[in-house]
Scaffold this active site. Sequence first.
Site, PDB file in Angstrom:
ATOM      1  N   GLN A   1       0.846  -1.198   0.000  1.00 12.41           N
ATOM      2  CA  GLN A   1       0.000   0.000   0.000  1.00 12.41           C
ATOM      3  C   GLN A   1       0.880   1.246   0.000  1.00 12.41           C
ATOM      4  O   GLN A   1       0.376   2.356  -0.059  1.00 12.41           O
ATOM      5  CB  GLN A   1      -0.863   0.022   1.261  1.00 12.41           C
ATOM      6  CG  GLN A   1      -1.812  -1.145   1.350  1.00 12.41           C
ATOM      7  CD  GLN A   1      -2.418  -1.233   2.743  1.00 12.41           C
ATOM      8  OE1 GLN A   1      -3.349  -0.526   3.081  1.00 12.41           O
ATOM      9  NE2 GLN A   1      -1.871  -2.102   3.573  1.00 12.41           N
ATOM     10  N   ASN A   2       2.182   1.046   0.115  1.00 14.83           N
ATOM     11  CA  ASN A   2       3.078   2.197   0.239  1.00 14.83           C
ATOM     12  C   ASN A   2       3.344   2.829  -1.111  1.00 14.83           C
ATOM     13  O   ASN A   2       3.357   2.151  -2.140  1.00 14.83           O
ATOM     14  CB  ASN A   2       4.401   1.767   0.877  1.00 14.83           C
ATOM     15  CG  ASN A   2       4.204   1.307   2.303  1.00 14.83           C
ATOM     16  OD1 ASN A   2       3.145   1.548   2.880  1.00 14.83           O
ATOM     17  ND2 ASN A   2       5.192   0.645   2.856  1.00 14.83           N
ATOM     18  N   VAL A   3       3.600   4.111  -1.060  1.00 16.30           N
ATOM     19  CA  VAL A   3       3.877   4.870  -2.283  1.00 16.30           C
ATOM     20  C   VAL A   3       5.318   5.365  -2.276  1.00 16.30           C
ATOM     21  O   VAL A   3       5.719   6.128  -3.142  1.00 16.30           O
ATOM     22  CB  VAL A   3       2.896   6.058  -2.414  1.00 16.30           C
ATOM     23  CG1 VAL A   3       1.467   5.558  -2.606  1.00 16.30           C
ATOM     24  CG2 VAL A   3       2.962   6.986  -1.193  1.00 16.30           C
TER      25      VAL A   3
ATOM     26  N   HIS B   1      -1.447   1.570  -4.341  1.00 17.85           N
ATOM     27  CA  HIS B   1      -1.817   2.983  -4.212  1.00 17.85           C
ATOM     28  C   HIS B   1      -0.922   3.914  -5.024  1.00 17.85           C
ATOM     29  O   HIS B   1      -0.891   5.117  -4.768  1.00 17.85           O
ATOM     30  CB  HIS B   1      -1.823   3.384  -2.739  1.00 17.85           C
ATOM     31  CG  HIS B   1      -2.876   2.654  -1.939  1.00 17.85           C
ATOM     32  ND1 HIS B   1      -2.834   2.509  -0.585  1.00 17.85           N
ATOM     33  CD2 HIS B   1      -4.010   2.021  -2.348  1.00 17.85           C
ATOM     34  CE1 HIS B   1      -3.898   1.818  -0.168  1.00 17.85           C
ATOM     35  NE2 HIS B   1      -4.613   1.503  -1.225  1.00 17.85           N
TER      36      HIS B   1
ATOM     37  N   CYS C   1      -1.395  12.905 -15.643  1.00 20.19           N
ATOM     38  CA  CYS C   1      -2.095  14.076 -16.135  1.00 20.19           C
ATOM     39  C   CYS C   1      -3.506  14.094 -15.566  1.00 20.19           C
ATOM     40  O   CYS C   1      -4.153  13.050 -15.444  1.00 20.19           O
ATOM     41  CB  CYS C   1      -2.123  14.012 -17.664  1.00 20.19           C
ATOM     42  SG  CYS C   1      -2.991  15.402 -18.389  1.00 20.19           S
TER      43      CYS C   1
ATOM     44  N   GLY D   1       2.892  -4.549   8.931  1.00 23.37           N
ATOM     45  CA  GLY D   1       2.838  -3.096   9.126  1.00 23.37           C
ATOM     46  C   GLY D   1       1.674  -2.393   8.472  1.00 23.37           C
ATOM     47  O   GLY D   1       1.820  -1.284   7.979  1.00 23.37           O
ATOM     48  N   THR D   2       0.521  -3.031   8.469  1.00 23.11           N
ATOM     49  CA  THR D   2      -0.663  -2.318   7.976  1.00 23.11           C
ATOM     50  C   THR D   2      -1.744  -2.322   9.039  1.00 23.11           C
ATOM     51  O   THR D   2      -1.961  -3.328   9.710  1.00 23.11           O
ATOM     52  CB  THR D   2      -1.191  -2.894   6.640  1.00 23.11           C
ATOM     53  OG1 THR D   2      -2.423  -2.244   6.325  1.00 23.11           O
ATOM     54  CG2 THR D   2      -1.396  -4.385   6.670  1.00 23.11           C
TER      55      THR D   2
ATOM     56  N   ASN E   1       3.173  -6.884  13.359  1.00 20.30           N
ATOM     57  CA  ASN E   1       2.735  -5.526  13.690  1.00 20.30           C
ATOM     58  C   ASN E   1       2.874  -5.366  15.204  1.00 20.30           C
ATOM     59  O   ASN E   1       2.475  -6.253  15.953  1.00 20.30           O
ATOM     60  CB  ASN E   1       1.257  -5.334  13.274  1.00 20.30           C
ATOM     61  CG  ASN E   1       0.849  -3.881  13.214  1.00 20.30           C
ATOM     62  OD1 ASN E   1       1.108  -3.101  14.123  1.00 20.30           O
ATOM     63  ND2 ASN E   1       0.194  -3.508  12.124  1.00 20.30           N
TER      64      ASN E   1
HETATM   65  P1  NAD Z   1      -1.330   3.044   8.659  1.00 14.55           P
HETATM   66  O1  NAD Z   1      -0.575   4.311   8.895  1.00 14.55           O
HETATM   67  O2  NAD Z   1      -2.788   3.047   8.698  1.00 14.55           O
HETATM   68  O3  NAD Z   1      -0.867   1.942   9.716  1.00 14.55           O
HETATM   69  C1  NAD Z   1       0.462   1.656   9.976  1.00 14.55           C
HETATM   70  C2  NAD Z   1       0.533   0.344  10.732  1.00 14.55           C
HETATM   71  O4  NAD Z   1       1.909   0.046  10.917  1.00 14.55           O
HETATM   72  C3  NAD Z   1      -0.119   0.363  12.120  1.00 14.55           C
HETATM   73  O5  NAD Z   1      -0.920  -0.789  12.276  1.00 14.55           O
HETATM   74  C4  NAD Z   1       1.083   0.307  13.071  1.00 14.55           C
HETATM   75  O6  NAD Z   1       0.794  -0.412  14.263  1.00 14.55           O
HETATM   76  C5  NAD Z   1       2.094  -0.427  12.233  1.00 14.55           C
HETATM   77  N1  NAD Z   1       3.485  -0.177  12.567  1.00 14.55           N
HETATM   78  C6  NAD Z   1       4.034   0.950  13.105  1.00 14.55           C
HETATM   79  N2  NAD Z   1       5.373   0.788  13.247  1.00 14.55           N
HETATM   80  C7  NAD Z   1       5.655  -0.462  12.788  1.00 14.55           C
HETATM   81  C8  NAD Z   1       6.861  -1.204  12.668  1.00 14.55           C
HETATM   82  N3  NAD Z   1       8.041  -0.698  13.042  1.00 14.55           N
HETATM   83  N4  NAD Z   1       6.781  -2.459  12.151  1.00 14.55           N
HETATM   84  C9  NAD Z   1       5.593  -2.984  11.768  1.00 14.55           C
HETATM   85  N5  NAD Z   1       4.437  -2.328  11.858  1.00 14.55           N
HETATM   86  C10 NAD Z   1       4.466  -1.075  12.373  1.00 14.55           C
HETATM   87  O7  NAD Z   1      -0.780   2.478   7.283  1.00 14.55           O
HETATM   88  P2  NAD Z   1      -1.467   1.599   6.157  1.00 14.55           P
HETATM   89  O8  NAD Z   1      -2.170   0.441   6.760  1.00 14.55           O
HETATM   90  O9  NAD Z   1      -0.397   1.361   5.168  1.00 14.55           O
HETATM   91  O10 NAD Z   1      -2.578   2.533   5.498  1.00 14.55           O
HETATM   92  C11 NAD Z   1      -2.426   3.896   5.314  1.00 14.55           C
HETATM   93  C12 NAD Z   1      -2.467   4.421   3.898  1.00 14.55           C
HETATM   94  O11 NAD Z   1      -1.544   5.483   3.863  1.00 14.55           O
HETATM   95  C13 NAD Z   1      -2.033   3.499   2.826  1.00 14.55           C
HETATM   96  O12 NAD Z   1      -2.977   3.604   1.837  1.00 14.55           O
HETATM   97  C14 NAD Z   1      -0.710   4.047   2.282  1.00 14.55           C
HETATM   98  O13 NAD Z   1      -0.765   4.198   0.878  1.00 14.55           O
HETATM   99  C15 NAD Z   1      -0.575   5.402   2.848  1.00 14.55           C
HETATM  100  N6  NAD Z   1       0.750   5.695   3.435  1.00 14.55           N
HETATM  101  C16 NAD Z   1       1.894   5.290   2.823  1.00 14.55           C
HETATM  102  C17 NAD Z   1       3.132   5.550   3.393  1.00 14.55           C
HETATM  103  C18 NAD Z   1       4.381   5.079   2.696  1.00 14.55           C
HETATM  104  O14 NAD Z   1       4.390   4.954   1.475  1.00 14.55           O
HETATM  105  N7  NAD Z   1       5.437   4.782   3.444  1.00 14.55           N
HETATM  106  C19 NAD Z   1       3.208   6.228   4.605  1.00 14.55           C
HETATM  107  C20 NAD Z   1       2.021   6.641   5.216  1.00 14.55           C
HETATM  108  C21 NAD Z   1       0.798   6.350   4.627  1.00 14.55           C
HETATM  109 ZN    ZN Z   2      -2.325  15.066 -20.624  1.00 11.37          ZN
END
Ligand code: NAD
Ligand code: ZN
Length: 236
Positions: free
Chosen positions: A91-93, A109, A117, A178-179, A204
């Site tokens: 889910q990370n970007v 995501h 665009c 970590g989600t 987690n």
């Molecule tokens: P979230 O922020 O909702 O949850 C983060 C989770 O990670 C929590 O459950 C927390 O307990 C856990 N966590 C914290 N530290 C940890 C560690 N050291 N090891 C393992 N787990 C740990 O994140 P999500 O579930 O990814 O959803 C949020 C949305 O935000 C996603 O759609 C994502 O695209 C976006 N997002 C992305 C980034 C990125 O790309 N790094 C950062 C923030 C949010």
């Molecule tokens: Zn265009």
Amino acid sequence: MGRALEPLVALTGAGVSAESGVPTFRGPDGLWERRRPEELANQRAFARHPLLVWRFYAWRRSLVARCSPNAAHLTLADIEDRVGDFTLITQNVDGLHGAAGNLQVIELHGSLWRLRCTRCLERWEDRRVPFPELPPRCPSCGGLARPDVVWFGESLEQRILDRAMSSAARARIMLVVGTSAVVHPAAQLPLIAKNAGAWIVEINPEETPVSAYADEVIRGPAAQVLPEWWAHNQGL
Ligand code: NAD
Ligand code: ZN
């Protein structure tokens, strides 16, 4: 290695990058200028205040550019090298899985490192840090560019979601790392895997909705416990 782990699927969220220094959204450092990400990462905010949203992304890119993959990312890269049937869904970007060496990443995501665009279908890579102060124009039609990420209220790209769902349905083991498992439809993937008979391993430090049905729950920071899990299991 044996085939007892295959097909192996990993679903990662912001927590996998936390120890690299990228703030999670729901953690204490998830705010920017006292605003919640949901207020900025949506289409309406960009239409009304494009520069504000653009500055938010400029800040996120500069922040991520200073971060490196941690031991959890590197473990997932090692898993990709060694496990024949492995799928990484994130889910990370932030692009840190790619930086760690994973070649096949399903980015649900989108990516901070691509633009698209707002008028036509054009998408392109843009790795400039710092970002230019104004959103650039589309090279094809001159429309305003936006980050190629899925904003709150937007749908995921169907082709990408289909790939993720079919991998989840085939999984023998799914690592959920970590989600917070509250953002849909990503949060459904572990449930799809579970219903299809997969063994679910949650990594987690905190409880999430997945904890209730996971077969194995490892409470700890991913950079520490994922390498340990892999060291124990790679011989299977
Ligand atoms: P979230 O922020 O909702 O949850 C983060 C989770 O990670 C929590 O459950 C927390 O307990 C856990 N966590 C914290 N530290 C940890 C560690 N050291 N090891 C393992 N787990 C740990 O994140 P999500 O579930 O990814 O959803 C949020 C949305 O935000 C996603 O759609 C994502 O695209 C976006 N997002 C992305 C980034 C990125 O790309 N790094 C950062 C923030 C949010
Ligand atoms: Zn265009």
